[in-house]
Design a protein around this motif. Structure first.
Motif, PDB file in Angstrom:
ATOM      1  N   GLN A   1     -10.677  47.079  11.855  1.00 20.64           N
ATOM      2  CA  GLN A   1     -10.616  48.118  10.835  1.00 20.64           C
ATOM      3  C   GLN A   1     -11.569  49.274  11.140  1.00 20.64           C
ATOM      4  O   GLN A   1     -11.242  50.443  10.889  1.00 20.64           O
ATOM      5  CB  GLN A   1     -10.917  47.524   9.461  1.00 20.64           C
ATOM      6  CG  GLN A   1      -9.815  46.597   8.949  1.00 20.64           C
ATOM      7  CD  GLN A   1     -10.019  46.185   7.499  1.00 20.64           C
ATOM      8  OE1 GLN A   1     -10.719  46.847   6.739  1.00 20.64           O
ATOM      9  NE2 GLN A   1      -9.406  45.071   7.107  1.00 20.64           N
TER      10      GLN A   1
ATOM     11  N   THR B   1     -13.272  33.212   1.863  1.00 22.02           N
ATOM     12  CA  THR B   1     -12.137  33.701   2.647  1.00 22.02           C
ATOM     13  C   THR B   1     -11.525  32.600   3.488  1.00 22.02           C
ATOM     14  O   THR B   1     -12.237  31.753   4.049  1.00 22.02           O
ATOM     15  CB  THR B   1     -12.602  34.854   3.567  1.00 22.02           C
ATOM     16  OG1 THR B   1     -13.252  35.852   2.764  1.00 22.02           O
ATOM     17  CG2 THR B   1     -11.436  35.482   4.308  1.00 22.02           C
TER      18      THR B   1
ATOM     19  N   GLY C   1      -9.355  34.054  -0.322  1.00 21.32           N
ATOM     20  CA  GLY C   1      -9.352  35.448   0.110  1.00 21.32           C
ATOM     21  C   GLY C   1      -8.792  35.630   1.512  1.00 21.32           C
ATOM     22  O   GLY C   1      -8.723  34.693   2.307  1.00 21.32           O
ATOM     23  N   SER C   2      -8.395  36.871   1.821  1.00 19.47           N
ATOM     24  CA  SER C   2      -7.863  37.207   3.143  1.00 19.47           C
ATOM     25  C   SER C   2      -8.940  37.862   3.998  1.00 19.47           C
ATOM     26  O   SER C   2      -9.887  38.465   3.476  1.00 19.47           O
ATOM     27  CB  SER C   2      -6.675  38.166   3.017  1.00 19.47           C
ATOM     28  OG  SER C   2      -7.114  39.441   2.559  1.00 19.47           O
TER      29      SER C   2
ATOM     30  N   GLU D   1      -8.491  40.420   5.737  1.00 14.31           N
ATOM     31  CA  GLU D   1      -8.339  41.864   5.551  1.00 14.31           C
ATOM     32  C   GLU D   1      -9.179  42.361   4.383  1.00 14.31           C
ATOM     33  O   GLU D   1      -9.873  43.377   4.476  1.00 14.31           O
ATOM     34  CB  GLU D   1      -6.855  42.220   5.326  1.00 14.31           C
ATOM     35  CG  GLU D   1      -5.965  42.047   6.537  1.00 14.31           C
ATOM     36  CD  GLU D   1      -5.532  40.600   6.780  1.00 14.31           C
ATOM     37  OE1 GLU D   1      -4.932  40.328   7.835  1.00 14.31           O
ATOM     38  OE2 GLU D   1      -5.791  39.736   5.903  1.00 14.31           O
ATOM     39  N   SER D   2      -9.122  41.624   3.266  1.00  7.44           N
ATOM     40  CA  SER D   2      -9.922  41.992   2.096  1.00  7.44           C
ATOM     41  C   SER D   2     -11.410  41.841   2.386  1.00  7.44           C
ATOM     42  O   SER D   2     -12.226  42.699   1.995  1.00  7.44           O
ATOM     43  CB  SER D   2      -9.538  41.110   0.907  1.00  7.44           C
ATOM     44  OG  SER D   2     -10.420  41.317  -0.185  1.00  7.44           O
TER      45      SER D   2
ATOM     46  N   SER E   1     -12.558  44.698   4.659  1.00  3.97           N
ATOM     47  CA  SER E   1     -12.555  45.950   3.904  1.00  3.97           C
ATOM     48  C   SER E   1     -13.767  46.040   2.983  1.00  3.97           C
ATOM     49  O   SER E   1     -14.378  47.115   2.838  1.00  3.97           O
ATOM     50  CB  SER E   1     -11.263  46.051   3.083  1.00  3.97           C
ATOM     51  OG  SER E   1     -11.249  47.220   2.299  1.00  3.97           O
ATOM     52  N   PHE E   2     -14.155  44.912   2.390  1.00  2.25           N
ATOM     53  CA  PHE E   2     -15.312  44.882   1.495  1.00  2.25           C
ATOM     54  C   PHE E   2     -16.599  45.134   2.275  1.00  2.25           C
ATOM     55  O   PHE E   2     -17.476  45.881   1.822  1.00  2.25           O
ATOM     56  CB  PHE E   2     -15.379  43.538   0.773  1.00  2.25           C
ATOM     57  CG  PHE E   2     -16.408  43.474  -0.308  1.00  2.25           C
ATOM     58  CD1 PHE E   2     -16.162  44.006  -1.560  1.00  2.25           C
ATOM     59  CD2 PHE E   2     -17.634  42.852  -0.079  1.00  2.25           C
ATOM     60  CE1 PHE E   2     -17.120  43.942  -2.570  1.00  2.25           C
ATOM     61  CE2 PHE E   2     -18.587  42.785  -1.077  1.00  2.25           C
ATOM     62  CZ  PHE E   2     -18.336  43.332  -2.329  1.00  2.25           C
TER      63      PHE E   2
ATOM     64  N   LYS F   1     -16.698  48.821   3.159  1.00  2.00           N
ATOM     65  CA  LYS F   1     -16.967  49.635   1.969  1.00  2.00           C
ATOM     66  C   LYS F   1     -18.465  49.750   1.708  1.00  2.00           C
ATOM     67  O   LYS F   1     -18.966  50.831   1.365  1.00  2.00           O
ATOM     68  CB  LYS F   1     -16.262  49.021   0.752  1.00  2.00           C
ATOM     69  CG  LYS F   1     -16.623  49.675  -0.578  1.00  2.00           C
ATOM     70  CD  LYS F   1     -15.971  48.931  -1.741  1.00  2.00           C
ATOM     71  CE  LYS F   1     -16.387  49.522  -3.083  1.00  2.00           C
ATOM     72  NZ  LYS F   1     -15.775  48.790  -4.226  1.00  2.00           N
TER      73      LYS F   1
ATOM     74  N   ASN G   1     -17.761  40.012  -2.721  1.00  2.00           N
ATOM     75  CA  ASN G   1     -16.336  40.236  -2.948  1.00  2.00           C
ATOM     76  C   ASN G   1     -15.775  39.268  -3.983  1.00  2.00           C
ATOM     77  O   ASN G   1     -14.639  39.422  -4.437  1.00  2.00           O
ATOM     78  CB  ASN G   1     -15.580  40.088  -1.620  1.00  2.00           C
ATOM     79  CG  ASN G   1     -14.258  40.819  -1.608  1.00  2.00           C
ATOM     80  OD1 ASN G   1     -14.011  41.699  -2.435  1.00  2.00           O
ATOM     81  ND2 ASN G   1     -13.401  40.476  -0.666  1.00  2.00           N
TER      82      ASN G   1
ATOM     83  N   GLU H   1     -16.120  39.915  -9.819  1.00  2.00           N
ATOM     84  CA  GLU H   1     -14.917  40.613 -10.273  1.00  2.00           C
ATOM     85  C   GLU H   1     -15.234  41.873 -11.085  1.00  2.00           C
ATOM     86  O   GLU H   1     -14.986  41.957 -12.287  1.00  2.00           O
ATOM     87  CB  GLU H   1     -14.038  39.654 -11.080  1.00  2.00           C
ATOM     88  CG  GLU H   1     -13.522  38.489 -10.248  1.00  2.00           C
ATOM     89  CD  GLU H   1     -12.731  37.488 -11.050  1.00  2.00           C
ATOM     90  OE1 GLU H   1     -12.618  37.673 -12.283  1.00  2.00           O
ATOM     91  OE2 GLU H   1     -12.227  36.517 -10.452  1.00  2.00           O
TER      92      GLU H   1
END
Length: 261
Positions: A36, A212, A223-224, A226-227, A230-231, A234, A250, A253
């Motif tokens: 990513q 994950t 979780g994935s 990808e998520s 990305s976290f 970020k 991550n 919530e």
């Protein structure tokens, strides 16, 4: 063929605006984070304890169009390996902008406080805690040459003492006498490191990518990758007003995802 290989290698070490080192990046969350970041145009050193494995992954990535990722051998428990990696980055780039301390091990299971041998706990700490310190201290002078240095220590919700003390926490029953404390120690180190660098342009944070599904946990997490990646990104690619000395998860919530220590 040799000329082509030489040109390909040369293209992989071109100096770019932002350079990243990710330890333990030849699979799972580290690998997805590398992909990513590469897609965003950053140059990524894909850290791997075994250079051959790392290079095999990078070759596959190159076939997929990821041309700004290079494998680099780095064993976070081996000072000579770390120094060699640092020398490569210094020679090729002259600086490092982002360090993502991702390498980690779970250790033998189960891990009860009563029966887990000290030798097993020490082994987990060598990678998850002391390894992070080894790498961070070695690369600090290269990070200081960056305009926007970032250090992201990849942690776990299992390192939160507050959550572990709450019987209502959804993972309260998941206790690991080596892994959990190693991440608690990492969180504590992150706080001190952020404090030591608070008067500079560094941003230093602990980031939990969440529970994950990876090889790490036999793909048991919801979780994935990808998520998770990305976290991490970020909370790593932040501006000059971004937070430092925080613990993000991550699994929290809300929009920001700040975790209790």
């Amino acid at each position: 063929m040799n000329s082509q290989n030489h040109e390909h290698e040369k293209s992989n070490v071109q100096k770019v605006s932002t350079t990243v080192l990710i330890t333990g990046a030849n699979r799972s969350i580290g690998l997805e984070t590398a992909k990513q970041l590469s897609q965003r145009g950053l140059f990524v050193y894909l850290g791997s304890r075994n250079l051959a494995k790392g290079e095999a992954v990078v070759k596959e990535l190159a076939d997929q169009g990821f041309n700004n990722i290079k494998a680099i051998e780095i064993d976070v428990t081996n000072p000579e390996s770390i120094l060699a990696a640092k020398n490569i980055v210094e020679y090729e780039q002259g600086k490092l902008d982002i360090l993502i301390n991702n390498a980690g091990i779970l250790g033998p299971q189960p891990q009860t406080a009563i029966e887990t041998p000290v030798v097993d706990i020490k082994e987990v700490f060598e990678t998850n805690f002391f390894g992070v310190i080894n790498v961070t201290q070695a690369f600090l002078d290269l990070l200081k040459k960056s305009d926007k240095p970032r250090i992201s220590n990849i942690t776990s919700g299992l390192g939160s003492l507050t959550l572990h003390s709450d019987p209502n926490w959804k993972y309260y029953q998941v206790k690991a006498a080596a892994y959990g404390p190693s991440k608690s120690a990492l969180n504590a180190y992150t706080i001190v490191l952020a404090y030591d660098l608070k008067d500079s342009n560094f941003k230093v944070n602990a980031i939990d990518p969440g529970y994950t599904a990876t090889d790490f946990n036999a793909h048991s997490g919801p979780g994935s990758v990808e998520s998770a990646a990305s976290f991490i990104i970020k909370h790593t690619l932040t501006d000059e007003n971004g937070p430092t000395g925080q613990f993000f998860s991550n699994d929290i919530e809300d929009e920001i995802g700040i975790s209790p220590w």
